[in-house]
Scaffold this active site. Structure first.
Site, mmCIF file in Angstrom:
data_model
loop_
_atom_site.group_PDB
_atom_site.id
_atom_site.type_symbol
_atom_site.label_atom_id
_atom_site.label_comp_id
_atom_site.label_asym_id
_atom_site.label_seq_id
_atom_site.Cartn_x
_atom_site.Cartn_y
_atom_site.Cartn_z
ATOM 1 N N HIS A 96 0.839 -1.205 0.000
ATOM 2 C CA HIS A 96 0.000 0.000 0.000
ATOM 3 C C HIS A 96 0.873 1.255 0.000
ATOM 4 O O HIS A 96 1.447 1.626 1.011
ATOM 5 C CB HIS A 96 -0.912 -0.033 1.221
ATOM 6 C CG HIS A 96 -1.911 1.076 1.260
ATOM 7 N ND1 HIS A 96 -2.942 1.114 2.177
ATOM 8 C CD2 HIS A 96 -2.055 2.215 0.518
ATOM 9 C CE1 HIS A 96 -3.665 2.202 1.995
ATOM 10 N NE2 HIS A 96 -3.132 2.890 0.991
ATOM 11 N N THR A 100 -2.407 6.595 -3.274
ATOM 12 C CA THR A 100 -2.575 6.006 -4.609
ATOM 13 C C THR A 100 -3.949 5.352 -4.755
ATOM 14 O O THR A 100 -4.169 4.589 -5.694
ATOM 15 C CB THR A 100 -1.494 4.946 -4.880
ATOM 16 O OG1 THR A 100 -1.588 3.912 -3.881
ATOM 17 C CG2 THR A 100 -0.109 5.550 -4.881
ATOM 18 N N GLY A 102 -5.068 3.361 -2.430
ATOM 19 C CA GLY A 102 -4.904 2.051 -1.824
ATOM 20 C C GLY A 102 -5.945 1.729 -0.766
ATOM 21 O O GLY A 102 -6.317 0.566 -0.591
ATOM 22 N N TRP A 149 -1.114 -3.550 10.100
ATOM 23 C CA TRP A 149 0.236 -3.177 9.667
ATOM 24 C C TRP A 149 1.252 -4.117 10.323
ATOM 25 O O TRP A 149 2.094 -3.697 11.111
ATOM 26 C CB TRP A 149 0.527 -1.727 10.025
ATOM 27 C CG TRP A 149 -0.421 -0.725 9.425
ATOM 28 C CD1 TRP A 149 -1.327 0.030 10.088
ATOM 29 C CD2 TRP A 149 -0.526 -0.363 8.045
ATOM 30 N NE1 TRP A 149 -2.007 0.845 9.207
ATOM 31 C CE2 TRP A 149 -1.530 0.626 7.950
ATOM 32 C CE3 TRP A 149 0.125 -0.784 6.869
ATOM 33 C CZ2 TRP A 149 -1.910 1.201 6.734
ATOM 34 C CZ3 TRP A 149 -0.255 -0.211 5.655
ATOM 35 C CH2 TRP A 149 -1.246 0.763 5.594
ATOM 36 N N HIS A 154 2.623 1.258 6.273
ATOM 37 C CA HIS A 154 2.954 1.433 4.853
ATOM 38 C C HIS A 154 4.324 0.829 4.521
ATOM 39 O O HIS A 154 5.219 1.497 3.975
ATOM 40 C CB HIS A 154 2.928 2.908 4.466
ATOM 41 C CG HIS A 154 1.542 3.483 4.379
ATOM 42 N ND1 HIS A 154 0.683 3.176 3.348
ATOM 43 C CD2 HIS A 154 0.862 4.325 5.210
ATOM 44 C CE1 HIS A 154 -0.470 3.828 3.537
ATOM 45 N NE2 HIS A 154 -0.386 4.509 4.660
ATOM 46 N N ARG A 189 -0.158 5.725 -9.032
ATOM 47 C CA ARG A 189 -0.929 6.916 -9.391
ATOM 48 C C ARG A 189 -0.046 7.908 -10.122
ATOM 49 O O ARG A 189 1.185 7.913 -9.945
ATOM 50 C CB ARG A 189 -1.519 7.553 -8.124
ATOM 51 C CG ARG A 189 -2.469 8.713 -8.361
ATOM 52 C CD ARG A 189 -3.011 9.234 -7.036
ATOM 53 N NE ARG A 189 -3.946 10.332 -7.235
ATOM 54 C CZ ARG A 189 -4.536 10.997 -6.244
ATOM 55 N NH1 ARG A 189 -4.260 10.655 -4.986
ATOM 56 N NH2 ARG A 189 -5.369 11.987 -6.493
#
Length: 414
Positions: A96, A100, A102, A149, A154, A189
């Site tokens: 992710h 974008t 996500g 996570w 991320h 993106r």
């Protein structure tokens, strides 16, 4: 004398002319038989038969404008099909990248796929339990909305590839070590839109300061990865200030998150010169992206859905929605600012150009492959129908001949 003759002759001639006109409109065009209906102009153009129509469709398809490819990809790089076994030990790993799309795509994965055993999403909680069918408590999806996570906020390619196998083992049964197949996916993106979206997000207070940035077994030191702001966050930062920070992680974020950072000494910028580092990072990001099981583009939601479904043989319940109006699209910037953002993200610009070309080539290849399969299927159905009719007609002819012979024999007896 002539005038009197003309007065007598004119009425019969007019009556005869009237009768001819009436006869022309009311008389049948094909006397003695039923007139066939004129086929529509469209049917006449198609040729009428299925084979002719198929040829017309193929010709029309060939006449459509084709994508002008910028990068030469091999067939194996365009044909993306994975034998994803949800009942086995296959796992989709979602990388992710910030801003974008996500989050939207991640929700699609846990809430919008037609599954034998849907993900269990409890009201008021972000995480869902995505268990395999058949009562297996193991998960088939590694993402923010399924496992949290687990490898850091991320986590990038470098972190995920070194962390995911161990993280999945920790989630499994104790003492039950299983070999799993990991299928990495991501979303990309347009770099300018993504950069502006991250700026707006940071301006509202986002920091991602808890990200680990693990590489070669350690996190970067403050000297290797300094922050752009003092205090708790960077709330209210102007776009100019955001661009002026030379070590802003928003710069070329997509390349950095997709590359193998261990190739360039992780976050140690003195490991090699800048130009060599950039070249290695970009090439590594391209290779990793190309070899992923799947990637989508925020700007092409429907095509992203189409390719994902055919890559994994999974179907979404409802279609993706294309959002053309975002916070980034509402930011009014001049050409000089746009050019500055492109310079700050020159690696991302090159990666996105590469990714977009690969994505659209895969879409075109998959569409053509699907059309070809459908044509072959229709031809096979017509062939089977012809064979079926060929087997039926001899039996009908034999029955008719037997009836005729019986009738003739009865007439002869009479």
């Amino acid at each position: 004398m002539d005038e009197r003759f003309n007065r007598w002759l004119l009425p019969p001639l007019l009556a005869l002319l009237f009768l001819l006109i009436v006869y022309q409109y009311v008389s049948p065009a094909c006397p003695g038989a039923a007139c066939p209906r004129r086929p529509p102009a469209s049917a006449a153009r198609r040729g009428g038969g299925p084979a002719e129509r198929e040829e017309e469709e193929e010709a029309a398809e060939a006449a459509l404008p084709r994508l002008v490819a910028k990068f030469p990809f091999a067939r194996g790089e365009l044909c993306r099909r994975v034998r994803f076994d949800m009942r086995g030990r296959d796992v989709i790993v979602f990388l992710h990248i910030q801003k974008t799309g996500g989050t939207t795509f991640g929700r699609h994965l846990v809430r919008n796929i037609h599954l034998e055993q849907p993900c269990y999403c409890r009201a008021g909680q972000k995480k869902c339990a995505c268990h395999r069918p058949g009562g297996d408590k193991d998960t088939w999806l590694f993402s923010r909305f399924s496992t949290g996570w687990s490898c850091g906020l991320h986590a990038d390619w470098t972190e995920l590839t070194s962390c995911v196998p161990a993280a999945m083992e920790r989630r499994g049964c104790a003492g039950n070590r299983t070999v799993r197949n990991f299928y990495y996916i991501t979303m990309l993106r347009d770099p300018v839109s993504r950069y502006l979206s991250e700026w707006k997000h940071v301006q509202r207070g986002a920091t991602w300061k808890t990200s680990l940035h693990m590489c070669d077994g350690r996190s970067p030191t403050p000297d290797e990865l300094p922050t752009c702001y003092e205090g708790d966050d960077w709330s209210g930062v102007s776009l100019q200030e955001f661009m002026d920070c030379s070590y802003n992680l928003a710069n070329n974020r997509q390349v950095r998150m997709l590359a193998d950072l261990s190739l360039v000494g992780c976050y140690n910028l003195t490991f090699m010169n800048e130009s060599e580092r950039n070249m290695i990072l970009l090439q590594s990001a391209k290779n990793n992206l190309k070899n992923m099981a799947f990637f989508g583009l925020t700007e092409f939601q429907r095509k992203t859905q189409y390719l994902f479904e055919r890559t994994f043989n999974l179907k979404f319940i409802s279609p993706f929605t294309q959002f053309n109006v975002t916070r980034a699209s509402n930011v009014d910037i001049g050409e000089d600012v746009r050019q500055r953002i492109e310079e700050l993200n020159f690696l991302d610009v090159q990666l996105y150009e590469y990714a977009k070309d690969l994505f659209l080539q895969r879409f075109q290849y998959t569409k053509q492959e699907e059309h070809q399969k459908n044509r072959l299927k229709r031809r096979e159905e017509r062939r089977l129908l012809r064979e079926q009719r060929a087997h039926q007609w001899p039996r009908e002819d034999a029955t008719e001949a037997a009836v005729t012979e019986d009738y003739n024999s009865q007439v002869a007896r009479w």
